[in-house]
Design an enzyme around this catalytic site. Structure first.
Site, PDB file in Angstrom:
ATOM      1  N   GLU A 100      21.950  -5.594-136.372  1.00  0.00           N
ATOM      2  CA  GLU A 100      20.555  -5.689-136.773  1.00  0.00           C
ATOM      3  C   GLU A 100      19.687  -5.112-135.668  1.00  0.00           C
ATOM      4  OE1 GLU A 100      20.335  -9.970-137.377  1.00  0.00           O
ATOM      5  OE2 GLU A 100      19.515 -10.265-135.378  1.00  0.00           O
ATOM      6  N   HIS A 126      15.351 -13.945-135.838  1.00  0.00           N
ATOM      7  CA  HIS A 126      16.158 -14.096-134.635  1.00  0.00           C
ATOM      8  C   HIS A 126      15.352 -13.728-133.391  1.00  0.00           C
ATOM      9  CE1 HIS A 126      20.159 -13.497-136.991  1.00  0.00           C
ATOM     10  NE2 HIS A 126      19.809 -14.770-136.926  1.00  0.00           N
TER      11      HIS A 126
END
Lengths: 290, 384
Positions: free
Chosen positions: A210, A248
């Site tokens: 990611e 995150h």
């Protein structure tokens, strides 16, 4: 075979008496994981759920039960202490599920555990599962089965999605590992890829990345130089704007760095095929087995 | 959390670091007052969390208090790259002999702290890194040992900082490191650090980013963050504890887990749609969280449809289904279509609940990709 975790791993759970610890320990036990001890300071001598002995310290738990892996569910402010305690008690594999640990705490933990040769998975991760053998963490066991594909990911639910896409097409996994979404995690893609490369049961590997950092770029170069098995990749966050933290703590694009586009291109330039979505990456992994 | 310059400088002052005399002001009159107190020439600087404010006309000199008032009037209310100027920092203007660059940051790749210094200060450091990398001295500091005197020497000598500035710049570097560690910062940057005509070294600009995860051991973080303006929906999200980032599109997104939610945005874009937001309801989301999330998304008038993409792990799909229905009860006037895809824990039960409810707004889809395509199709033709 599988990597890091199997039916013989003797697991202790730090924070076993908390609500998260209790809920997931039950699920891990039901899956067949050998959970041999729990640690909650002040509750030593008790039996968790009338079956697992609880200790005040990790050292006691290791001495009494021969535990060799620890699963951590303690709150963020106690996590640094918990990881270091496990590492100093002779535990070889530490899996920390806890989310929200300050980066400074992890910056101290990282060089310490690496110097000791301890493997840390996480923090801020779903843990790992070797389907059919053992489950250590919060990955749902029902959406996977034993098979030839290794999976390593920075995300939790996205990992489940890809596991499930493969499972519904009849392909299982050797081991699935969520390495965590924080800026500093104990194990990186390369650590896990080198283990999959050595594992005879793993025939292909899926890497799920990611935005943020340069883990994917480094993994791409490592794959080209060191891994003979087919590897396929997926990168999330093409639509992420610069400077915004996407859930995150580690998922943030800074300037031109850390974009999904750059990561996907890094993989492709090293000969790693990249799926445009979770479905496609699952299909690519299956195709790579032939 | 990225601090404003004035906040970073207040922090520096607390640590005893040399910064110019100055104070923040939110009106021209207040700027005039600050200038009068400082006396002499002042510089009036727009407080925005974006670079390039000098070029945009956000930094101006003034000879006296009346002049400070006049330039503050020009700067306050300015729009700099989409950021509205609400405050200015009024500071004593000194004579500058040389400008340096210095920073400490968390280096994710090395898993260590990185100190950087350059004698080329006052310019964009990324440009220096690209055109003249030799001009930047770098030193990694192990979190286990902390900053040692040799680290400071390597930065000063490595960057070829003039000898006369060594004592002052060294002191600033040590204090910057203290701020970095004790405040749980991910970045402490001073650009420029200046050597003044009288031989002192001061931090002329300041950039500090703090790690919000460490907020529990820093009660002062809350006050700092309360001074940083948030866009309306982001403010509500923060109050409700939702992980939300506003974007510009028309399709609202709810997912569980950061990775899956990011991926959901991507598949919607791939299907030709424009995501309106990132909203991760997290693990263990229940009916109340779901309702709060739906309410929040539709408070953005541009949103024409919603895609709820859930892969149940700890999150139970039946809870999610009840949450969606509960939210719709509270929003009786909502006309927008909602496409729902449920898989994982209790997915069968969740789907059954939604099918039985047969709510006119809700469309079910069996897979993530089909759901994205449906959401895009249902949004087309609805007025922007």
């Amino acid at each position: 075979m599988s990597i890091l975790l199997d039916e013989n791993t003797r697991v202790l759970v730090q924070g076993i008496t908390g609500s998260e610890g209790t809920f997931h320990t039950k699920r891990n036990l039901a899956y067949g994981t050998k959970v041999v001890a729990g640690v909650t300071p002040g509750k030593g001598g008790q039996k968790w759920e009338d079956r697992i002995p609880v200790f005040d310290t990790v050292a006691d738990a290791v001495n009494e039960t021969g535990a060799n892996a620890s699963l951590i569910f303690v709150p963020a402010r106690f996590a640094q202490d918990a990881i270091l305690e496990a590492a100093d008690s002779g535990i070889g594999l530490v899996v920390c599920i806890t989310e929200g640990i300050p980066a400074r705490d992890m910056s101290v933990v990282y060089p310490y555990i690496r110097a000791k040769g301890v493997t840390l998975i996480g923090p801020n991760c779903p843990g790992l599962i070797s389907p059919g053998k053992a489950n250590m963490g919060i990955i749902p066991g029902e959406i996977t089965g034993p098979g030839p594909v290794g999976l390593v990911s920075r995300s939790g639910t996205l990992t489940y999605q890809v596991m499930y896409e493969m499972f519904t097409r009849g392909i299982g996994q050797s081991t699935c590992i969520g390495i965590g979404g924080d800026p500093i995690v104990g194990s990186n893609f390369i650590d896990i890829l080198s283990r999959f490369a050595e594992d005879p049961e793993t025939q292909a590997v899926v890497v799920i990345g990611e935005i943020g950092g340069d883990e994917e770029e480094r993994a791409a170069s490592f794959i080209k130089e060191n891994v003979d098995k087919p590897i396929v990749a997926y990168v999330a966050g093409f639509t992420a704007p610069e400077g915004k933290r996407m859930g995150h703590a580690g998922a943030i694009v800074s300037g031109s760095k850390g974009t999904a586009q750059a990561k996907a291109e890094a993989f492709e330039s090293m000969g790693v095929r990249v799926g445009r979505n979770p479905t496609e990456v699952a299909e690519l992994a299956i195709a790579a087995l032939d | 959390m990225d601090l404003f310059e004035y906040q970073a400088k207040e922090l520096f002052r607390k640590f005893g670091m040399a910064v110019p005399d100055g104070k923040v002001a939110s009106s021209p009159a207040a700027a005039e007052k600050v200038a009068a107190k400082i006396g002499g020439r002042v510089v009036v600087k727009a407080q925005v969390q974006v670079g390039g404010r000098g070029k945009a006309g956000g930094i101006k000199l003034a000879d006296d208090p009346a002049g400070a008032k006049a330039v503050a009037e020009q700067i306050l209310g300015m729009d700099i790259k989409g950021h509205k100027v609400r405050r200015v920092l009024v500071e004593q203007a000194g004579d500058i002999k040389s400008e340096f660059y210095a920073s400490f940051l968390l280096d994710r790749t090395a898993k260590a702290y990185l100190g950087m210094m350059s004698a080329k200060g006052g310019v964009d450091i990324e440009e220096v890194a690209a055109t003249d990398p030799e001009a930047i001295a770098r030193v990694h500091v192990s979190p286990l040992t902390g900053l040692q005197p040799y680290h400071v020497r390597e930065l000063l000598f490595g960057a070829r900082i003039p000898k006369e500035a060594h004592a002052g710049a060294g002191e600033l570097l040590r204090t910057m490191y203290l701020v970095f560690i004790q405040m749980d910062a991910s970045l402490v940057e001073v650009n420029p650090m200046v050597l003044t005509g009288d031989g002192t070294v001061v931090a002329l600009d300041a950039k500090v980013s703090l790690d919000e995860n460490a907020g529990y051991r820093h009660p002062e973080f809350e006050k700092l963050s309360s001074e940083i303006p948030l866009q309306k929906q982001e403010k509500v999200a923060k109050e409700k504890g939702l992980n939300y980032v506003k974007l510009d599109g028309r399709i609202g997104i709810i997912g569980n887990g950061a990775g899956l939610t990011m991926s959901t945005l991507d598949v919607v874009a791939e299907a030709g749609g424009t995501p309106a937001n990132f909203l991760d309801i997290g693990g263990g989301a229940n009916a109340a969280t779901m309702a709060a999330g739906i309410d929040l998304i539709f408070s953005d008038r541009k949103v024409k449809s919603l895609f709820v993409n859930i892969f149940g792990g700890i999150t139970r799909c039946d809870e999610v289904a009840r949450g969606i229905l509960g939210a719709l009860e509270q929003l009786p006037n909502l006309k927008a279509p909602i496409v729902v895809r449920l898989d994982g824990t209790n997915a069968t039960e969740g789907r059954r609940i939604l099918e039985e409810a047969a709510h006119p707004n809700i469309t079910m889809a069996p897979t993530m990709l089909e759901a994205a395509a449906k959401a895009v199709a249902l949004t087309k033709g609805r007025r922007a």
